[in-house]
Design an enzyme around this catalytic site. Sequence first.
Site, short mmCIF file in Angstrom:
data_model
loop_
_atom_site.label_atom_id
_atom_site.label_comp_id
_atom_site.label_asym_id
_atom_site.label_seq_id
_atom_site.Cartn_x
_atom_site.Cartn_y
_atom_site.Cartn_z
CG HIS A 119 30.47 55.09 19.46
ND1 HIS A 119 30.37 53.83 19.17
CD2 HIS A 119 29.97 55.34 20.54
CE1 HIS A 119 29.52 53.30 20.23
NE2 HIS A 119 29.62 54.28 20.91
CB THR B 8 28.61 50.46 10.93
OG1 THR B 8 27.70 50.04 11.92
CG2 THR B 8 30.11 50.37 11.29
CE1 TYR C 255 33.98 51.02 19.37
CE2 TYR C 255 36.32 51.46 19.62
CZ TYR C 255 35.04 51.64 19.03
OH TYR C 255 34.63 52.85 18.15
CG ASN D 263 32.49 54.33 11.59
OD1 ASN D 263 33.03 54.78 12.56
ND2 ASN D 263 31.41 53.53 11.94
CG PHE E 5 36.18 45.25 13.43
CD1 PHE E 5 36.28 46.04 14.26
CD2 PHE E 5 35.36 44.43 13.00
CE1 PHE E 5 35.10 46.10 15.13
CE2 PHE E 5 34.23 44.31 13.75
CZ PHE E 5 33.72 45.26 14.73
NE ARG F 86 29.37 56.01 11.64
CZ ARG F 86 28.51 55.18 12.47
NH1 ARG F 86 27.58 54.54 12.19
NH2 ARG F 86 29.16 55.05 13.55
CE LYS G 239 33.96 55.64 15.73
NZ LYS G 239 33.81 54.22 14.94
CD GLU H 9 28.49 52.98 24.13
OE1 GLU H 9 28.07 54.28 23.73
OE2 GLU H 9 28.64 52.04 23.51
NE ARG I 32 22.34 52.72 16.70
CZ ARG I 32 23.76 52.20 16.83
NH1 ARG I 32 24.86 52.76 17.35
NH2 ARG I 32 23.93 51.06 15.89
#
Length: 157
Positions: free
Chosen positions: A119, A95, A53, A116, A61, A106, A13, A130, A89
């Site tokens: 993704h 998250t 998303y 964060n 949010f 994270r 990100k 995705e 993950r």
Amino acid sequence: MPNTKEKTLIIMKPDAIHRGIVGEILDRFEQKGIRPVGMKMLKMSDLLLDKHYAQHKGKHFLPHLKKFMKLLPVILVILEGLDVIRVVRSMCGPTDGKNALPGTIRGDYGMSTSANIIHSSEDLKAAKREIGIFFNKNEIFSYSRPDIHFYYAEDEL
Ligand code: CMP
């Protein structure tokens, strides 16, 4: 039962770009024995974010998240490996960076729920969806690392 080879999507990100930790993040996956098989940098648009998303439509949010995701370009990487969706993950951590254990991405770099760092696809269905949003088939590559047998036992491949 042997684990299955999977692909997952990670998005580094704008905060990862801003902090200059893109190489460090990719290195973690490569050191783990997970291969990048597709990679690109792009500036997110509303259209792409609304697709990506879609399950968060209407959530409080989302407007802030979209604004944040458009601050700088992002880097998208398709990662491949055995059971890679779950493994990636767990390497990212939960998250909210405040809840993420040290040693996770994270946990080491984040204090936010929204900004964060990274993704990663939630499950197989999400990964396929995705990857399809951001990559054409001819942008996904297939190759093997010569050191693969030092990462996996023979019966695991
Ligand atoms: P990501 O893995 O990209 O998937 C959805 C994103 O929504 C998530 O990371 C966070 O950036 C964001 N997000 C999820 N829950 C919240 C929340 N409660 N508040 C703010 N942002 C959130």
